[in-house]
Design a protein around this motif. Sequence first.
Motif, mmCIF file in Angstrom:
data_model
loop_
_atom_site.group_PDB
_atom_site.id
_atom_site.type_symbol
_atom_site.label_atom_id
_atom_site.label_comp_id
_atom_site.label_asym_id
_atom_site.label_seq_id
_atom_site.Cartn_x
_atom_site.Cartn_y
_atom_site.Cartn_z
ATOM 1 N N ALA A 241 0.840 -1.198 0.000
ATOM 2 C CA ALA A 241 0.000 0.000 0.000
ATOM 3 C C ALA A 241 0.876 1.250 0.000
ATOM 4 C CB ALA A 241 -0.903 0.002 1.231
ATOM 5 N N GLU A 242 0.519 2.178 -0.879
ATOM 6 C CA GLU A 242 1.239 3.445 -0.953
ATOM 7 C C GLU A 242 0.269 4.593 -0.668
ATOM 8 O OE1 GLU A 242 2.842 3.707 -4.887
ATOM 9 O OE2 GLU A 242 4.399 2.228 -4.488
ATOM 10 N N ASP A 243 0.799 5.661 -0.096
ATOM 11 C CA ASP A 243 -0.037 6.842 0.088
ATOM 12 C C ASP A 243 -0.008 7.681 -1.186
ATOM 13 O OD1 ASP A 243 2.376 8.219 0.111
ATOM 14 O OD2 ASP A 243 2.303 8.704 2.242
ATOM 15 N N LYS A 244 -0.660 8.827 -1.162
ATOM 16 C CA LYS A 244 -0.778 9.636 -2.380
ATOM 17 C C LYS A 244 0.569 10.171 -2.870
ATOM 18 C CE LYS A 244 -1.825 13.760 0.240
ATOM 19 N NZ LYS A 244 -2.740 14.823 0.497
ATOM 20 N N ASP A 245 1.581 10.186 -1.994
ATOM 21 C CA ASP A 245 2.922 10.628 -2.376
ATOM 22 C C ASP A 245 3.807 9.482 -2.858
ATOM 23 O OD1 ASP A 245 2.363 13.308 -1.657
ATOM 24 O OD2 ASP A 245 2.761 12.807 0.457
ATOM 25 N N GLY A 246 3.280 8.271 -2.828
ATOM 26 C CA GLY A 246 4.045 7.113 -3.270
ATOM 27 C C GLY A 246 4.885 6.462 -2.192
ATOM 28 N N ASP A 247 4.725 6.920 -0.961
ATOM 29 C CA ASP A 247 5.454 6.298 0.151
ATOM 30 C C ASP A 247 4.749 5.012 0.565
ATOM 31 O OD1 ASP A 247 7.330 8.390 0.318
ATOM 32 O OD2 ASP A 247 5.955 9.569 1.569
ATOM 33 N N ILE A 248 5.528 3.991 0.869
ATOM 34 C CA ILE A 248 4.952 2.716 1.313
ATOM 35 C C ILE A 248 4.415 2.890 2.730
ATOM 36 C CG2 ILE A 248 5.444 0.312 1.890
ATOM 37 C CD1 ILE A 248 7.510 0.362 -0.396
ATOM 38 N N VAL A 249 3.153 2.523 2.921
ATOM 39 C CA VAL A 249 2.525 2.678 4.231
ATOM 40 C C VAL A 249 2.055 1.346 4.814
ATOM 41 C CG1 VAL A 249 1.838 5.068 3.848
ATOM 42 C CG2 VAL A 249 0.293 3.229 3.172
ATOM 43 N N GLY A 250 2.196 0.260 4.048
ATOM 44 C CA GLY A 250 1.784 -1.033 4.571
ATOM 45 C C GLY A 250 2.027 -2.134 3.556
ATOM 46 N N ALA A 251 1.962 -3.350 4.033
ATOM 47 C CA ALA A 251 2.146 -4.503 3.155
ATOM 48 C C ALA A 251 1.422 -5.707 3.744
ATOM 49 C CB ALA A 251 3.623 -4.818 2.987
ATOM 50 N N ALA A 252 1.014 -6.583 2.866
ATOM 51 C CA ALA A 252 0.381 -7.841 3.281
ATOM 52 C C ALA A 252 0.951 -8.955 2.423
ATOM 53 C CB ALA A 252 -1.133 -7.759 3.110
ATOM 54 N N TYR A 253 1.083 -10.124 3.021
ATOM 55 C CA TYR A 253 1.703 -11.265 2.352
ATOM 56 C C TYR A 253 0.839 -12.490 2.603
ATOM 57 C CZ TYR A 253 5.468 -14.708 1.501
ATOM 58 O OH TYR A 253 6.223 -15.753 1.054
ATOM 59 N N ALA A 254 0.292 -13.063 1.545
ATOM 60 C CA ALA A 254 -0.538 -14.265 1.671
ATOM 61 C C ALA A 254 0.233 -15.468 1.145
ATOM 62 C CB ALA A 254 -1.833 -14.086 0.878
ATOM 63 N N LEU A 255 0.269 -16.514 1.941
ATOM 64 C CA LEU A 255 0.978 -17.740 1.577
ATOM 65 C C LEU A 255 0.046 -18.714 0.869
ATOM 66 C CD1 LEU A 255 2.929 -18.331 4.892
ATOM 67 C CD2 LEU A 255 3.874 -17.566 2.714
ATOM 68 N N PRO A 256 0.620 -19.682 0.154
ATOM 69 C CA PRO A 256 -0.205 -20.741 -0.437
ATOM 70 C C PRO A 256 -0.884 -21.565 0.657
ATOM 71 C CG PRO A 256 2.014 -20.787 -1.345
ATOM 72 C CD PRO A 256 2.021 -19.837 -0.187
ATOM 73 N N PRO A 257 -1.847 -22.391 0.277
ATOM 74 C CA PRO A 257 -2.489 -23.256 1.273
ATOM 75 C C PRO A 257 -1.452 -24.084 2.045
ATOM 76 C CG PRO A 257 -3.649 -23.367 -0.816
ATOM 77 C CD PRO A 257 -2.389 -22.583 -1.058
ATOM 78 N N MET A 258 -1.706 -24.261 3.320
ATOM 79 C CA MET A 258 -0.741 -24.963 4.178
ATOM 80 C C MET A 258 -0.424 -26.388 3.722
ATOM 81 S SD MET A 258 0.434 -22.605 5.953
ATOM 82 C CE MET A 258 1.736 -23.637 6.511
ATOM 83 N N PRO A 259 -1.351 -27.150 3.128
ATOM 84 C CA PRO A 259 -0.954 -28.487 2.663
ATOM 85 C C PRO A 259 0.195 -28.441 1.649
ATOM 86 C CG PRO A 259 -3.334 -28.360 2.768
ATOM 87 C CD PRO A 259 -2.810 -26.962 3.010
ATOM 88 N N ILE A 260 0.218 -27.416 0.821
ATOM 89 C CA ILE A 260 1.311 -27.287 -0.152
ATOM 90 C C ILE A 260 2.603 -26.937 0.571
ATOM 91 C CG2 ILE A 260 2.191 -25.862 -2.044
ATOM 92 C CD1 ILE A 260 -0.693 -25.791 -3.092
#
Length: 71
Positions: A27-46
Amino acid sequence: MAKAMAPLLVLRTYLKAIPGLSLVLVAEDKDGDIVGAAYALPPMPIMNSAHEQGFPPAELMSIPLSPSWPG
């Protein structure tokens, strides 16, 4: 010989699937600065199956973040 290669083929298949089943959002704000991130992994069986085949957890977690994967 085919039976001995089966675990390697399974591991390779799982490792190739991981980047396509992962998601990194930044996620970036209107100035292009990074303000957050999220990371989703594959299903746990994999992830568990790849780990059971001997792939270290730290490397499994970093595969989707690597620009050179698959190597």
